[in-house]
Design a protein around this motif. Structure first.
Motif, short mmCIF file in Angstrom:
data_model
loop_
_atom_site.label_atom_id
_atom_site.label_comp_id
_atom_site.label_asym_id
_atom_site.label_seq_id
_atom_site.Cartn_x
_atom_site.Cartn_y
_atom_site.Cartn_z
N ASP A 36 2.26 15.02 5.49
CA ASP A 36 3.62 15.79 5.54
C ASP A 36 4.01 16.04 4.42
N GLY A 37 3.28 15.81 3.28
CA GLY A 37 3.86 15.94 1.67
C GLY A 37 4.86 14.80 1.23
N ALA A 38 4.97 14.03 1.77
CA ALA A 38 5.68 12.66 1.41
C ALA A 38 4.78 11.41 1.16
N LEU A 39 5.34 10.42 0.53
CA LEU A 39 4.64 9.14 0.25
C LEU A 39 5.19 8.13 1.49
N TRP A 40 3.90 7.80 2.13
CA TRP A 40 4.03 6.51 3.04
C TRP A 40 3.69 5.13 2.46
N TYR A 41 4.46 4.12 2.84
CA TYR A 41 4.12 2.92 2.11
C TYR A 41 4.28 1.83 3.20
N ALA A 42 3.45 0.61 2.96
CA ALA A 42 3.50 -0.38 3.77
C ALA A 42 4.56 -1.57 3.24
N VAL B 98 9.06 8.17 1.80
CA VAL B 98 9.53 8.69 0.62
C VAL B 98 9.47 9.79 0.52
N THR B 99 10.28 11.11 0.16
CA THR B 99 9.75 12.13 -0.30
C THR B 99 9.70 12.22 -1.74
N VAL B 100 9.37 13.33 -2.27
CA VAL B 100 9.15 13.60 -3.70
C VAL B 100 10.62 13.66 -4.26
N ASP B 101 11.57 13.94 -3.53
CA ASP B 101 13.01 13.86 -4.15
C ASP B 101 13.82 12.82 -3.77
N GLY B 102 13.15 11.56 -3.18
CA GLY B 102 13.54 10.45 -3.18
C GLY B 102 14.45 10.33 -1.77
N GLY C 286 6.66 -10.69 11.07
CA GLY C 286 5.76 -11.45 9.99
C GLY C 286 4.46 -10.89 10.06
N GLY C 287 4.16 -9.46 10.40
CA GLY C 287 3.03 -8.81 10.38
C GLY C 287 2.17 -8.59 9.26
N PHE C 288 3.12 -8.56 8.15
CA PHE C 288 2.53 -8.35 6.69
C PHE C 288 1.75 -6.99 6.45
N ALA C 289 2.43 -6.01 6.82
CA ALA C 289 1.65 -4.73 6.64
C ALA C 289 1.49 -4.59 5.04
N SER C 290 0.15 -4.20 5.11
CA SER C 290 -0.59 -4.44 3.78
C SER C 290 -0.97 -3.04 3.01
N MET C 291 -1.85 -2.28 3.73
CA MET C 291 -2.46 -1.03 3.14
C MET C 291 -2.17 0.21 4.01
N VAL C 292 -2.19 1.33 3.48
CA VAL C 292 -2.13 2.61 4.42
C VAL C 292 -3.03 3.46 3.86
N ALA C 293 -3.52 4.52 4.81
CA ALA C 293 -4.24 5.51 4.43
C ALA C 293 -3.86 6.68 5.32
N THR C 294 -4.23 7.71 5.02
CA THR C 294 -3.96 9.19 5.79
C THR C 294 -5.29 9.19 6.67
N GLY D 252 0.95 -1.02 -0.07
CA GLY D 252 0.11 0.06 -0.01
C GLY D 252 0.90 1.22 0.16
N ILE D 253 0.29 2.23 -0.62
CA ILE D 253 0.99 3.61 -0.62
C ILE D 253 0.02 4.61 -0.46
N ALA D 254 0.22 5.89 0.11
CA ALA D 254 -0.68 7.03 0.15
C ALA D 254 0.22 8.19 0.51
N ALA D 255 -0.09 9.42 -0.04
CA ALA D 255 0.25 10.71 0.25
C ALA D 255 0.05 10.77 1.76
#
Length: 284
Positions: free
Chosen positions: A109-115, A125-129, A140-148, A103-106
């Motif tokens: 804070d203006g960055a991208l957050w992912y599982a 990850v910031t837009v600058d990388g 072994g929790g298997f982080a799956s999806m994210v949401a702000t 999962g990934i979401a903005a």
């Protein structure tokens, strides 16, 4: 309750592409990940279709609009976060081997957050990388999806740890165990009611959690439906996919559930999104 609706299916070029994630881009078009083909697709308002090849082993999963006017997506097969501009320019940020981003979401804070599915972590990850990784207190929790969330934090599901988590912008993590054993949460979204809504693929239920951690679960009419993805309905409630039931469902804020059968058998609906005209689109 199973009801009728006007449903239209749009074939994508190239059978077996594996449409998985879908979102509305800043250009008003629909953008999809093609998990099996290793590509990205765009469908314009008039139905015109364009595809881009990413990499055969990239297995792109979730795609989301970024704060920079581009689309960002997870590449679960080769441990990267991909970026595509609305005119089709591709780039990527390499992650540590074995990350398995899903999962990934903005974030707020203006960055991208992912599982990080395979690394028990939430990444930023910031837009600058620029990258930051936050370890989770599970194995072994298997982080799956994210949401702000509505609370200036990012919320996420832990499919194998049977929990929903929250991470603040300072990296502080809170986990909330689910009441139903083996619920296996996957999709999560911020509802218009100020709570987070999620699906329990293992229990055939939907869940709702308030920012202070109060959890309510709603059993589906078909407990074997295996709900997969969920998205907020701007008019109230949420839309979700029934991967095993071959349906699209809607849950109202009071927990009332309506379902809609898909025309093609075994179409396996995955991600879904709501367009500005209130049309619901799902990747099959």
């Amino acid at each position: 309750m199973t009801t009728s609706a006007k449903i239209r299916e749009v074939p994508l070029a190239g059978a077996g592409g594996g449409p998985y994630g879908i979102t509305v881009g800043p250009d008003g078009a629909l953008w999809l990940t093609l998990a099996h083909a290793g590509g990205i697709a765009r469908m314009g308002a008039g139905g015109e279709l364009r595809t881009w090849s990413v990499s055969p082993d990239s297995r792109p999963l979730i795609i989301t609009p970024g704060p920079d006017g581009a689309l960002w997506f997870t590449r679960s097969g080769d441990d990267r976060i991909g970026r595509i501009t609305t005119d089709g320019e591709l780039s990527a940020v390499a992650l540590p081997a074995g990350t398995g981003p899903c999962g990934i979401a903005a974030g707020p804070d203006g960055a991208l957050w992912y599982a990080a599915m395979n690394a028990d972590a939430i990444g930023r990850v910031t837009v600058d990388g620029e990258q930051t990784r936050f370890p989770l207190p599970v194995s072994g929790g298997f982080a799956s999806m994210v949401a702000t969330g509505p609370d200036e934090a990012v919320w996420f599901t832990l499919n194998q740890a049977n929990a929903v988590g929250r991470i603040g912008m300072d990296g502080a993590v809170t986990l909330h165990a689910l009441p139903t054993e083996g619920a296996a949460p996957v999709g999560i979204t911020a509802g218009v009611d100020g709570a987070l809504w999620f699906v329990e693929i293992g229990a055939g239920q939907l869940g709702r959690i308030t920012p202070d951690g109060r959890i309510t679960e709603y059993p589906l009419p078909d407990r074997s439906a295996r709900p997969h993805a969920i998205v907020a309905d701007p008019a109230g409630g949420c839309w979700y996919t029934e991967w095993g039931g071959n349906r699209i469902g809607h849950v109202a804020q009071d927990g009332t559930i309506d379902t809609y059968d898909l025309p093609t058998p075994a179409s396996e609906p995955h991600g879904l999104t709501v367009a500005p005209d209130a049309t619901v689109w799902a990747a099959l």
